[in-house]
Design a protein around this motif. Structure first.
Motif, PDB file in Angstrom:
ATOM      1  N   UNK A  57     -31.210 -13.536  25.042  1.00  0.00           N
ATOM      2  CA  UNK A  57     -31.002 -13.443  26.522  1.00  0.00           C
ATOM      3  C   UNK A  57     -30.921 -11.703  26.778  1.00  0.00           C
ATOM      4  N   UNK A  58     -31.933 -11.630  26.162  1.00  0.00           N
ATOM      5  CA  UNK A  58     -32.033  -9.475  26.046  1.00  0.00           C
ATOM      6  C   UNK A  58     -33.454  -9.445  26.884  1.00  0.00           C
ATOM      7  N   UNK A  59     -34.270 -10.345  27.144  1.00  0.00           N
ATOM      8  CA  UNK A  59     -35.225 -10.119  28.116  1.00  0.00           C
ATOM      9  C   UNK A  59     -35.453 -11.247  29.263  1.00  0.00           C
ATOM     10  N   UNK A  60     -33.948 -11.864  30.188  1.00  0.00           N
ATOM     11  CA  UNK A  60     -33.933 -12.938  30.810  1.00  0.00           C
ATOM     12  C   UNK A  60     -33.389 -12.051  32.057  1.00  0.00           C
ATOM     13  N   UNK A  61     -32.983 -11.168  32.257  1.00  0.00           N
ATOM     14  CA  UNK A  61     -32.542 -10.548  33.339  1.00  0.00           C
ATOM     15  C   UNK A  61     -34.195  -9.780  34.130  1.00  0.00           C
ATOM     16  N   UNK A  62     -34.947  -9.150  33.465  1.00  0.00           N
ATOM     17  CA  UNK A  62     -36.203  -9.570  33.514  1.00  0.00           C
ATOM     18  C   UNK A  62     -36.781 -10.371  34.563  1.00  0.00           C
ATOM     19  N   UNK A  90     -29.251  -1.871  30.730  1.00  0.00           N
ATOM     20  CA  UNK A  90     -30.518  -1.685  29.300  1.00  0.00           C
ATOM     21  C   UNK A  90     -32.221  -1.060  30.380  1.00  0.00           C
ATOM     22  N   UNK A  91     -31.559  -1.340  31.801  1.00  0.00           N
ATOM     23  CA  UNK A  91     -33.138  -0.440  32.392  1.00  0.00           C
ATOM     24  C   UNK A  91     -33.647   1.164  31.491  1.00  0.00           C
ATOM     25  N   UNK A  92     -32.782   1.489  31.395  1.00  0.00           N
ATOM     26  CA  UNK A  92     -32.632   2.630  31.329  1.00  0.00           C
ATOM     27  C   UNK A  92     -33.430   3.049  29.415  1.00  0.00           C
ATOM     28  N   UNK A  93     -33.227   2.524  29.236  1.00  0.00           N
ATOM     29  CA  UNK A  93     -33.088   2.294  27.712  1.00  0.00           C
ATOM     30  C   UNK A  93     -33.877   1.110  27.437  1.00  0.00           C
ATOM     31  N   UNK A  94     -34.576   1.105  27.760  1.00  0.00           N
ATOM     32  CA  UNK A  94     -34.887  -0.470  27.568  1.00  0.00           C
ATOM     33  C   UNK A  94     -36.138   0.028  26.233  1.00  0.00           C
ATOM     34  N   UNK A  95     -36.788   1.241  26.019  1.00  0.00           N
ATOM     35  CA  UNK A  95     -37.940   1.677  24.799  1.00  0.00           C
ATOM     36  C   UNK A  95     -36.228   1.679  23.482  1.00  0.00           C
ATOM     37  N   UNK A  96     -35.315   2.460  23.444  1.00  0.00           N
ATOM     38  CA  UNK A  96     -35.096   2.647  22.835  1.00  0.00           C
ATOM     39  C   UNK A  96     -34.525   0.802  22.350  1.00  0.00           C
ATOM     40  N   UNK A  97     -34.193   0.488  23.094  1.00  0.00           N
ATOM     41  CA  UNK A  97     -33.351  -0.501  22.514  1.00  0.00           C
ATOM     42  C   UNK A  97     -35.434  -1.393  22.277  1.00  0.00           C
ATOM     43  N   UNK A  98     -35.830  -1.780  22.296  1.00  0.00           N
ATOM     44  CA  UNK A  98     -37.349  -2.617  21.403  1.00  0.00           C
ATOM     45  C   UNK A  98     -36.922  -1.639  20.245  1.00  0.00           C
ATOM     46  N   UNK A  99     -36.974  -0.753  20.117  1.00  0.00           N
ATOM     47  CA  UNK A  99     -36.956   0.082  18.565  1.00  0.00           C
ATOM     48  C   UNK A  99     -35.377  -0.300  18.382  1.00  0.00           C
ATOM     49  N   UNK A 100     -34.568  -0.887  18.477  1.00  0.00           N
ATOM     50  CA  UNK A 100     -33.947  -1.643  17.786  1.00  0.00           C
ATOM     51  C   UNK A 100     -32.460  -0.484  17.564  1.00  0.00           C
ATOM     52  N   UNK A 101     -32.105   0.063  18.433  1.00  0.00           N
ATOM     53  CA  UNK A 101     -31.613   0.895  18.801  1.00  0.00           C
ATOM     54  C   UNK A 101     -29.884   0.695  19.224  1.00  0.00           C
ATOM     55  N   UNK A 102     -29.770  -0.577  19.053  1.00  0.00           N
ATOM     56  CA  UNK A 102     -28.831  -1.147  20.038  1.00  0.00           C
ATOM     57  C   UNK A 102     -27.339  -0.443  20.230  1.00  0.00           C
ATOM     58  N   UNK A 103     -26.835   0.019  18.879  1.00  0.00           N
ATOM     59  CA  UNK A 103     -25.435   0.869  18.333  1.00  0.00           C
ATOM     60  C   UNK A 103     -25.521   1.592  19.204  1.00  0.00           C
TER      61      UNK A 103
END
Length: 483
Positions: A239-244, A328-341
């Motif tokens: 689901x993480x990449x689904x919107x893209x 998600x879009x503006x924080x994409x790099x952080x999310x890919x680096x597993x900083x979801x919390x």
């Protein structure tokens, strides 16, 4: 012949009935039906079940060259006919002739039809010619053709204006996402507040529950934040990449950066074309084409303001895209680096304001559309959002849920305001009263107008007391989800 809907098909009774009637029609003429809808809505699931129930031919096209597609089609036809050797087809004229001979008076389903058109744009014209040939000699062996696709813009053009198949289709079925009540049942969520929060992210797309999050459903409101972090914000979950992917899959979108900016502007609350243009730094005239493409693709909807003849508002139709653009879009790099919390902790206020708030308003409009006649005293003809100019205050009064009569053009059945996280009181009611008075001066019939307050947080005692005396409607989450 009555086709019973398989138990494994959740809901979709209307869609199944339409497909079953088409497939079992006793008409002696060849028939064409179109099935469309955004991806992940269960179209393929439905059509495979239909093919099994009728013994029909089913073929799924893929992105391939014209030659390769024709070869795969020949293989599928041979398998359906029980032949050990694949059919060698010269071209699509030959393919449709053999298809008709193979299925006889039965059903032939071609899924992902836009892929075939992309490889060979002449296919719709070939289909038209074949249908016309069959029309000249009706009989019991006249087949039923079902063409299905997820590329909404392509499917929409099949029957448009001078398109070859214009006037040939006897069925055009759109498979929509589940409505918010059906989605709550599908996700097995009983708490209305939790159901609304989940729906504001994943909407009513069936595939997201099993295929995309593996059946992971939030156990309670207390589990909701953790659920967001471990599913939609987790790079290891589909689901993480689904919107893209939803945007990338639309064939008419050539400049993803521009389209993302347009969607981001709408997600940020800029609903008019001028507001979108100012937000992304483009001229309003430059957005005509991108907005049309997004609308044709079914990713946004254009809604007219009932109180301003030349003003339209745009809204994103896919909740997951709104969530992606706002969170998600503006924080994409952080999310890919597993900083979801960390991202979620910072973004949660934005989520409530830009995602949940507008989504709740849309849910309230959907509730009003489906309301029984006795709720507003008449059948709703149009339910939209609008803005009413208030000259005295030099402001605009935003109406989240305007219900117009279906029988009288300028009769207002209800004016409503929706607030997700605010306990509503008399100040909200006073604003609606002011709006009603302004419309009355402009010549609208507001004599029987209901003033409606929709709240995800409830109503104070003064407002509840007022609702017992006047034509005031209070709609909370329990009523919104009541069947």
């Amino acid at each position: 012949m009555l086709l019973t809907k398989p138990q494994r098909v959740f809901d979709r009774s209307y869609e199944w009935s339409a497909l079953a009637r088409f497939a079992t029609s006793v008409s002696p003429h060849a028939r064409l039906g179109l099935v469309s809808g955004r991806r992940r809505q269960g179209k393929t699931f439905l059509l495979r079940a239909l093919a099994e129930a009728t013994g029909g031919f089913y073929f799924t096209a893929v992105e391939a060259t014209a030659t390769d597609s024709l070869r795969e089609f020949g293989i599928a036809l041979a398998e359906h006919a029980g032949s050990r050797a694949p059919y060698a087809l010269n071209d699509w004229t030959d393919a449709l002739r053999v298809l008709g001979e193979t299925v006889g008076g039965g059903l032939a389903i071609i899924d992902e039809f836009p892929y075939l058109i992309k490889a060979d744009p002449a296919i719709p014209s070939i289909f038209q010619r074949r249908l016309d040939e069959l029309a000249s000699r009706p009989g019991e062996d006249s087949p039923r053709f079902l063409l299905c696709g997820s590329a909404m813009s392509v499917m929409g053009r099949l029957l448009a204006a001078n398109a070859p198949l214009r006037g040939r289709a006897s069925m055009e079925l759109l498979v929509n996402p589940f409505d918010y009540r059906t989605a709550a049942e599908f996700w097995q969520i009983d708490d209305p507040k939790l159901a609304a929060l989940v729906h504001s992210i994943v909407g009513g797309t069936p595939a997201y529950r099993q295929e995309f999050v593996g059946g992971d459903t939030p156990e309670s409101l207390a589990d909701f934040d953790d659920w967001v972090v471990r599913t939609v914000l987790s790079p290891s979950v589909p689901l993480f990449r689904e919107a893209r992917y939803l945007l990338a899959e639309e064939t008419d979108i050539r400049d993803p950066a521009l389209y993302n900016s347009v969607l981001g502007a709408i997600a940020a609350g800029n609903a008019t074309r001028g507001g979108i243009a100012n937000y992304i730094g483009r001229k309003s005239s430059e957005l005509v084409h991108p907005l049309n493409v997004l609308e044709d693709s079914g990713l946004i909807a254009r809604e007219s303001d009932p109180f301003h003849a030349r003003r339209s508002r745009f809204r994103i139709t896919e909740p997951l895209i709104t969530f992606y653009e706002a969170v998600m879009r503006r924080s994409w790099t952080q999310l890919e680096q597993r900083q979801a919390q960390q991202v979620w902790k910072r973004s949660r206020p934005t989520f409530l304001a830009q995602v949940v708030g507008p989504h709740f308003e849309a849910m309230c409009r959907e509730w009003a559309v489906r309301a029984d006649d006795d709720v507003f005293g008449d059948m709703p003809g149009e339910v939209v959002a609008g803005a009413i100019a208030d000259p005295a205050g030099k402001t605009q009064i935003e109406i989240d849920v305007a219900v117009l009569s279906s029988s009288e053009e300028r009769r207002i059945l209800s004016l409503g305001e929706a607030k997700w996280g605010v306990t509503m009181g008399l100040r909200h009611l006073d604003r609606l009263r002011r709006a009603r008075d302004l419309l009355s001066v402009k010549g609208y019939d507001t004599s029987d107008t209901w003033l409606a307050c929709y709240s995800g947080a409830g109503f104070d005692d003064e407002l509840r007391a007022a609702a017992k005396r006047d034509r005031i409607l209070l709609v909370d989450l329990e009523r919104l989800y009541a069947t």
